[in-house]
Write a protein that holds these residues in place. Structure first.
Motif, mmCIF file in Angstrom:
data_model
loop_
_atom_site.group_PDB
_atom_site.id
_atom_site.type_symbol
_atom_site.label_atom_id
_atom_site.label_comp_id
_atom_site.label_asym_id
_atom_site.label_seq_id
_atom_site.Cartn_x
_atom_site.Cartn_y
_atom_site.Cartn_z
ATOM 1 N N SER A 1 0.912 -1.238 -0.045
ATOM 2 C CA SER A 1 0.142 0.090 -0.178
ATOM 3 C C SER A 1 0.837 1.265 0.020
ATOM 4 C CB SER A 1 -0.707 0.025 1.084
ATOM 5 O OG SER A 1 -1.817 -0.976 1.074
ATOM 6 N N ARG B 1 -5.353 -7.882 6.973
ATOM 7 C CA ARG B 1 -5.076 -6.499 7.669
ATOM 8 C C ARG B 1 -5.463 -5.672 6.357
ATOM 9 N NH1 ARG B 1 -6.116 -5.725 12.541
ATOM 10 N NH2 ARG B 1 -5.142 -3.681 12.413
ATOM 11 N N ARG C 1 -10.367 -6.953 5.153
ATOM 12 C CA ARG C 1 -11.326 -7.775 6.103
ATOM 13 C C ARG C 1 -12.248 -8.419 5.137
ATOM 14 N NH1 ARG C 1 -9.908 -7.057 11.601
ATOM 15 N NH2 ARG C 1 -11.436 -8.684 11.913
ATOM 16 N N ASP D 1 -17.042 -11.698 8.871
ATOM 17 C CA ASP D 1 -18.479 -11.384 9.011
ATOM 18 C C ASP D 1 -18.860 -9.997 9.340
ATOM 19 O OD1 ASP D 1 -19.424 -13.797 8.058
ATOM 20 O OD2 ASP D 1 -19.580 -14.437 10.023
ATOM 21 N N PHE D 2 -18.019 -9.367 10.102
ATOM 22 C CA PHE D 2 -18.605 -8.121 10.670
ATOM 23 C C PHE D 2 -18.162 -7.139 9.359
ATOM 24 C CE2 PHE D 2 -17.549 -3.950 12.691
ATOM 25 C CZ PHE D 2 -18.537 -3.654 13.763
ATOM 26 N N TYR D 3 -17.423 -7.160 8.629
ATOM 27 C CA TYR D 3 -17.117 -6.273 7.413
ATOM 28 C C TYR D 3 -17.977 -6.296 6.244
ATOM 29 C CZ TYR D 3 -13.460 -5.205 10.500
ATOM 30 O OH TYR D 3 -12.461 -4.862 11.672
ATOM 31 N N ASP D 4 -18.641 -5.314 5.719
ATOM 32 C CA ASP D 4 -19.245 -5.142 4.519
ATOM 33 C C ASP D 4 -18.166 -4.762 3.276
ATOM 34 O OD1 ASP D 4 -21.547 -5.713 5.690
ATOM 35 O OD2 ASP D 4 -22.183 -3.298 5.990
ATOM 36 N N VAL D 5 -17.205 -3.880 3.401
ATOM 37 C CA VAL D 5 -16.012 -3.266 2.360
ATOM 38 C C VAL D 5 -15.125 -3.521 2.932
ATOM 39 C CG1 VAL D 5 -15.786 -1.349 0.963
ATOM 40 C CG2 VAL D 5 -17.964 -1.629 2.116
ATOM 41 N N PRO D 6 -14.093 -4.424 2.175
ATOM 42 C CA PRO D 6 -12.652 -4.410 2.433
ATOM 43 C C PRO D 6 -12.214 -3.108 2.219
ATOM 44 C CG PRO D 6 -13.292 -5.934 0.600
ATOM 45 C CD PRO D 6 -14.502 -5.212 1.258
ATOM 46 N N ALA D 7 -10.951 -2.943 2.886
ATOM 47 C CA ALA D 7 -10.520 -1.535 2.924
ATOM 48 C C ALA D 7 -9.739 -1.298 1.442
ATOM 49 C CB ALA D 7 -9.583 -1.201 3.946
ATOM 50 N N GLY E 1 -6.270 -1.745 1.293
ATOM 51 C CA GLY E 1 -5.175 -1.082 1.398
ATOM 52 C C GLY E 1 -4.933 -0.947 3.054
ATOM 53 N N VAL E 2 -3.866 -0.857 3.384
ATOM 54 C CA VAL E 2 -3.650 -0.701 4.898
ATOM 55 C C VAL E 2 -2.351 0.481 5.081
ATOM 56 C CG1 VAL E 2 -2.113 -2.735 4.978
ATOM 57 C CG2 VAL E 2 -3.202 -2.202 6.925
ATOM 58 N N ALA E 3 -2.432 0.793 6.246
ATOM 59 C CA ALA E 3 -1.177 1.776 6.710
ATOM 60 C C ALA E 3 -0.166 0.735 7.334
ATOM 61 C CB ALA E 3 -1.656 2.809 7.483
#
Lengths: 298, 298
Positions: free
Chosen positions: B133, B268, B271, B274-280, B282-284
Motif C-alpha cells: 500500500s 489486515r 477484512r 462477517d463484521f465487514y461489508d467493505v474490505p479496505a 489497503g492498509v497503513a
C-alpha cells in the motif's frame, strides 16, 4: 528574459519564506488564524459525556454524515435514556466503548431501532481541501467542513476512523447500531472500519479521560467484574443545547479554507522547526487533527 | 482452449479460497503459522521495564538499527544506572517518557555520551517484504527481520514510529540522546519523527501499562507535581539476559517470510470476516503490527 534583479528579489523572498517556515510549529501556524477562520460548533451538535470526578469528554456530532444516528443520539440524551451508563469496554490501541451494554430499557419515542447504514454518502458536491499525500485506504483524502474525509473510486465519501472518532457500535450487518452504544477511538487509526460502521462524531475535548482508563482484560477489552475491573460510571450524557446558556461549553474548529489551515497542513507534512533534521514530505490523514479550541469572542 | 471442466475446477478452487478468506480474521491468519515461522527474540535484546504493582513492559531492542544507542541502553540497564527512574511524561495520543529526567548521575563506564544519529541506514541489501500500500511518509514501506521499515528516495531506510515504538529522547540536534531517557509511542503513529530521532526498539508486551497512565497536565505532557500528578516509579529496568534462565520471559515474532504473515497482511488490508461489508483495499504500515507471542516449544 527575467532580469537579474527580479531573480534576486524572488530568491530573497523565497529564502525569507523558507526561514519563516523553519521556525514554525503546527501550534504557531494555527496562531496565524483570523477570528473569522474559527467556526463555532452548534450547541445541539455537542454531546457532553461526564464521568465521575468532573471528567468531561465533549464530542462534536456529525449530522451531515449520519443524520438518523445523530437524531437517535439526541433523543437518547434528551430523554435520560443513558442514566446509569458506563464505559464497559476499554481495548488498548483501539476503542473505549460506553452505553448501557446489555439492557432491556425500551428506546425512547422517536428512536429508529435500526437506522440506514450511513457509512458513506455521495462525494458529489462535497467541498474538499486535499490532504496532498497518498492515503492507503482511499482514492483521495482531505478535509470538508472541519471533518477528515476519504473519497473512494465508486464516487462515495466517508468520514474516517482517526484518534478520537466517535462511532455507533453495532452487531453483525444488517444491524447498524441505534447509537445507544458508542465507541471512541483511543489508539492508532483503525481505518479498516471506514465504510463499515456509522461514524457519528469526534472528540473535541477530554478524550484523555477515556484513553487513560485501565484496559479490560476480557476478550475485545471488555472489563471483567470478577477480576475487580470496574466499568467507569457515567454521570450524564447530555447535549450542550440542553444546558442553560451560561453553562454551555462551546468550541470552534479552524476552517480548512483558511490560510492558517493551509500553513498548518504544510507544517504537519514538513516540520522545519529546530527539533527536526528531515521534513517528512508527507503526512497521514489522521496525523492532521483539525484544530479545535474553546470558543472565544476575539 | 481450456476445457469446461478445468474452468469449472478453477472456479471452484477460486470460490473456495474466497469463502475461506471471508471467514478469516487477522488472528486466525496468524494461527496458520508453522512452528518454524516463529523467531525467538534473543534475551539480550529484551528490555524489561517493571513498574510498581507487578506491571511489566517488555521491549525488543533493535541493535541492527541503532547499535551504539542499544549498547548504551544495555550498559545503563546492567549497571543499575536507572535506579529510581520513573515515567515522568505522559502526553495523550503521543508518548510516555521515562528515565531519570534531570539527574547529574554520571554515565556508567563505556556509555557513549552522544552517539551518532543512527536515524537511518543504507537500504542496500535490506531484505524487505513489501506492505503493498502507498505510504505517505516514504517511497516504499514494508517489513524486515520483524520490524516495520520505510525506504526513502535517497537510498536510506529507517524504522518507523508506530504504536509501541521505543525511541531515545534527545535535545536539539546535534544531540542524539544517549538512551538514558526513553519514550514509547502511545497514540497514533507520529511518523514525522522518523529519520529525526533514534528508534531503539518496540514494545512486545505490556504497552497498556504505559498507555493507560494518567496524562500530565504540563507542557508536552510532563507531570506536574504541584498539581498532585505523580510520576510512576519504575522498580527496575533490566535485560532479560541478566535474569536467571528460568525467570526470563521470552517472546517470538512471526517471520514476514512466512505464508502465515502473507495471509495476515492480506486480511489486515482486506477484512472479509462477517463484521465487514467493505474490505479496505489497503492498509497503513502501523496498522500491521508484527505478530508477537510468548515463546512456546511447539
Amino acid at each position: 528574459m527575467m532580469s537579474f534583479f527580479v531573480l534576486m528579489a524572488a530568491a530573497l523572498l523565497h529564502s525569507g519564506y523558507e526561514s519563516e517556515r523553519e521556525k514554525m510549529s503546527p501550534g504557531e501556524a494555527i496562531e496565524l488564524a483570523q477570528p473569522e477562520d474559527w467556526i463555532t460548533i452548534p450547541a445541539e451538535d455537542l454531546l457532553l459525556v461526564d464521568l465521575e470526578g468532573g471528567k468531561r469528554i465533549a464530542f462534536q456530532l456529525a449530522p451531515q454524515w449520519a443524520p438518523v444516528h445523530v437524531a437517535n443520539i439526541r433523543r437518547f440524551a434528551d430523554s435520560g435514556y443513558w442514566e446509569g451508563a458506563s464505559v464497559y469496554r476499554v481495548q488498548d490501541n483501539y476503542v473505549a466503548q460506553f452505553g448501557l451494554l446489555e439492557s432491556d430499557r425500551p428506546n425512547p419515542d422517536g428512536v429508529i431501532d435500526n437506522p440506514p447504514p450511513e457509512y458513506v454518502r455521495s462525494a458529489e458536491g462535497l467541498d474538499l481541501t486535499l490532504l496532498g499525500s497518498p492515503d492507503p485506504y482511499a482514492m483521495v483524502a482531505g478535509f470538508s467542513d472541519g471533518w477528515p474525509v476519504a473519497i473512494y473510486e465508486d464516487g462515495t465519501a466517508s468520514l474516517t476512523h482517526c484518534y478520537g472518532t466517535l462511532g455507533a457500535g453495532r452487531d453483525l450487518s444488517p444491524n447498524t447500531g441505534s447509537g445507544a452504544e458508542l465507541y471512541a477511538i483511543i489508539g492508532h487509526a483503525p481505518r479498516h472500519l471506514d465504510r463499515n460502521i456509522a461514524i457519528v462524531g469526534r472528540a473535541v475535548d477530554g478524550i484523555e479521560h477515556l484513553s487513560s482508563l485501565p484496559r479490560g482484560s476480557g476478550p475485545l477489552g471488555f472489563l471483567v467484574e470478577e477480576k475487580g475491573e470496574k466499568a467507569s460510571l457515567i454521570v450524564s450524557i447530555r447535549l450542550a443545547s440542553s444546558l442553560p446558556e451560561d453553562e454551555r461549553p462551546s468550541y470552534q474548529y479552524l476552517s480548512e479554507d483558511s490560510a492558517a489551515f493551509a500553513r498548518y497542513l504544510d507544517v504537519r507534512s514538513n516540520r522545519y522547526d529546530d527539533f527536526y533534521d528531515v521534513p517528512a514530505g508527507g503526512v497521514a490523514l489522521c496525523n492532521v487533527q483539525v484544530p479545535v479550541r474553546p470558543s472565544t469572542d476575539d
